[in-house]
Scaffold this motif. Structure first.
Motif: not given
Lengths: 250, 416
Positions: A59, A80, A83, A86-87, A92, A115, B321-322, B325-333, B409-410, B413-414
């Motif tokens: 992250l 990216d 990302a 992470r994906n 997580f 994603y 936060r959403e 979360t999405r970024k943590a799950l792999g959503a790109r910019r 993302p950090v 998330l916080r």
């Protein structure tokens, strides 16, 4: 049998600028994590464990030092690229579950696959299968507010597992659960570990850390102790990379 | 690219869910766009209507007729040079026609004299005032574009003889003869009886300024007998080929100079006008009305866009936060950017479609209630409005979507 190294962290530091002050959150941490490790990162607040978790979870990138994930240098990656790591490589699990409130379990679990560019049918099928695996086969179409805390965390774990990542990174996964439900979740992690998954727990609770096979303690941005998976605390110092490597055998 | 398509459909689902869960907020925000689109669309219909009315008014003059007058049909800086010009006389027509007939391969067909003034027309107890009384010859029919509702125009014998006959416009007929046919009835113009032999069908208004149907046309000798010389005269000249208008102009100028006996060193003391010249004089006025109208209504749409921008910023803040979360799950910019752009755009599109529907109902209603008010609702307008809605959505969503895509993302998330 010696498992391959997934995470190879060497002497990383992380500095933050807070107002006028520079905070040294990590002051030179080296850590190796092998496949099918079950590791707990412990430490009081301010010890740098959250920062270390963010680094491990890709992250955030370190201020200095080297971080290789499955042999790929992560420290210089773009947003990216991180990302994508992470994906595909990291699952997580958050203390507060972080589920999308308006989406049912299935859609929540599908999200990482969206994603990843997986087609809708495969997505449904894989998400449903993983939800079955965590014991929620009968809750596919429930929204988070229709589920108990333990069930929500199971959905979150299913979401972490669905893309078949190299590691599962759980940040205080039982922090928002009562102790009985917490034990159930820990049993699930134990089960995942037995099935060959690599699990990294970040916690400040000793009982939770007990479930792990290896415990790393942080204090003031440095590793205070790493039992190397032998159960003892503070057996070997981690400052010497060579020795650190040696401790990583289990 | 497949992945892009999946992200797109995912974003669309989120946008719909988001609008559903915040119904009040979405409705209020969309209202700004609805009002903006209604205003812009109605202005668009009005402008299209004005354009149609303008073209129709211009067509009255005919694109193959030249008008010899004292004044040019355009604003002049040196009006005093025109004021003292000799009046155009109806008598010019006769020598002009002789010259035209004697010229081989003439570009001109015929010269028609007209003389006009305003008088009232009476029948029994009814009276219509400010009717344009026009004296002309039977050839007037050649230079004109109108049709007859009933009856006919006066013929050459009536024209030369100056018979007391007249052809009346639709408004005059409607006012004086609401329930009977005016044909063969006798109306009083300036106290003199004239037999109505024809009614011109409805012509409408000229640029909405004055009615073209408040008119009575009579043979020129009769006109000259009963009305003083205080009338304005023009000579209408029909052109053979409207593609050779410039040549026709040159020929007509030569003829007029001969008729007036102007020596070569003297400048023209008359003006030759045409529809095109009037158009190019009026076009800038019409265009500036359109631009001003669109600008003002565009402002209301802009305010609506600011509303969308604001609500998208709020939405980004609320869902920090959403996003984390999405970024943590792999959503790109790009994914996050797309998601919020689609949210703002779908909101704008929704508002746009509702606004279009309202504008359609309103313009149809206005068209029914005031038939003279020019309104045109077209498919082109629908597509332009839709495009404007999409553009508004992209415009207003871009800044918040960009800031969302740049979130760390950090930190996200916080975020509490």
């Amino acid at each position: 049998m010696v498992q391959p190294i997934i995470i190879d962290i060497e002497n990383i530091t992380k500095d933050y600028v807070m107002g006028e002050e520079i905070v040294h959150a990590l002051r030179g941490v080296s850590l190796q994590i092998r496949s099918n490790d079950y590791l707990a990162i412990m430490g009081p607040s301010g010890s740098g464990k959250s920062t270390l978790m963010n680094m491990v979870g890709c992250l955030d990138t370190p201020s200095s030092g080297r971080y290789e994930f499955n042999g790929r240098d992560v420290s210089a990656m773009t947003d990216d690229e991180l990302a994508a790591i992470r994906n595909r490589e990291i699952g997580f699990v958050f203390q507060t579950f972080n589920l999308l409130p308006r989406a049912d379990s299935l859609r929540n679990v599908e999200l990482p696959l969206v994603y990843a560019g997986i087609d809708p049918e495969t997505r449904r099928e894989r998400a449903a299968r993983v939800l079955h695996d965590v014991g929620l086969g009968d809750r596919l179409y429930h929204k988070p507010n229709e589920l108990s805390g333990g069930q929500r965390q199971r959905v979150a774990i299913a979401r972490a597992l669905v893309n078949d990542p190299s590691i599962i990174l759980a940040d205080e996964p039982t922090g928002n659960l009562d102790s009985k439900t917490g034990e159930e979740i820990m049993a699930l992690f134990e089960d995942l570990y037995q099935r060959g998954h690599t699990i990294i727990l970040v916690t400040h609770e000793g009982d939770i850390a007990q479930h792990a096979r290896r415990t790393v303690r942080l204090r003031d941005g440095l590793i205070e102790s790493d039992d190397g998976g032998f159960g003892g605390i503070g057996m070997l110092p981690m400052d010497d990379p060579l020795e650190a490597d040696a401790t990583a055998y289990r | 690219m497949k992945r892009f398509a999946y992200e797109l459909s995912e974003s669309w689902k989120i946008a719909v869910a988001q609008m559903r869960s915040n119904k009040t907020r979405s409705t209020l925000t969309a209202l700004g766009v609805i009002i903006g689109i209604v205003a812009v669309t109605l202005m668009g219909t009005a402008i299209a209507g004005i354009q149609v009315g303008f073209d129709k008014s211009m067509a009255i003059f005919g694109d193959d007729v030249l008008y010899v007058s004292q004044w040019p049909w355009k604003p002049v800086d040196d009006w005093w040079n025109y004021r003292d010009r000799k009046k155009i006389k109806t008598e010019y027509a006769e020598p002009m026609n002789r010259i035209i007939a004697a010229t081989p391969n003439s570009n001109l067909v015929v010269a028609v004299p007209t003389s006009s003034l305003l008088r009232s027309v009476k029948y029994g107890q009814s009276e219509v005032s400010n009717v344009l009384i026009r004296g002309t010859v039977s050839d007037y029919l050649i230079t004109s574009t109108f049709d007859f509702k009933e009856g006919r125009f006066f013929n050459e014998i009536e024209s030369r003889g100056g018979a007391n006959v007249c052809v009346i416009g639709y408004d005059v007929a409607d006012a004086l003869f609401p329930s009977e046919s005016p044909i063969e009835k006798s109306v009083l113009i300036n106290g003199q009886p004239f037999k109505v032999i024809g009614v011109i069908s409805r012509q409408g208004t000229f640029l909405g300024l004055f009615s073209l149907d408040s008119i009575a046309v009579m043979p020129l000798p009769a006109f000259q007998k009963y009305f003083s010389a205080k009338s304005d005269s023009d000579i209408l000249v029909k052109v053979k080929d409207k593609n050779r208008l410039a040549n026709a102009r040159d020929e007509l100028t030569g003829i007029m100079r001969r008729v007036r006996g102007l020596p070569p060193e003297k400048k023209d003391d008359f003006s030759i006008n045409e529809q095109q010249a009037l158009k190019s004089t009026l076009d800038p006025i019409k265009n500036s009305i359109a631009i001003a109208g669109l600008f003002v209504t565009g402002l209301s749409l802009f305010v609506g866009a600011i509303g969308i921008m604001n609500i998208t910023f709020v939405s980004v803040k609320e869902r920090t936060r959403e996003i984390g979360t999405r970024k943590a799950l792999g959503a790109r910019r790009r994914t996050i950017l797309l998601q919020f752009l689609i949210e703002s755009t779908s909101l704008c599109l929704l508002g746009g479609f509702i606004g279009l529907a309202i504008a359609y109902v309103m313009s149809t209603g206005i068209g029914k209630a005031f038939p003279s008010f020019p309104i045109r609702f077209s498919l082109g307008l629908v597509s332009v409005s839709t495009a404007v809605s999409i553009f508004t959505g992209l415009f207003s969503g871009f800044a918040p979507a960009w800031s969302a895509s740049r979130l760390d993302p950090v930190a996200a998330l916080r975020y509490e």
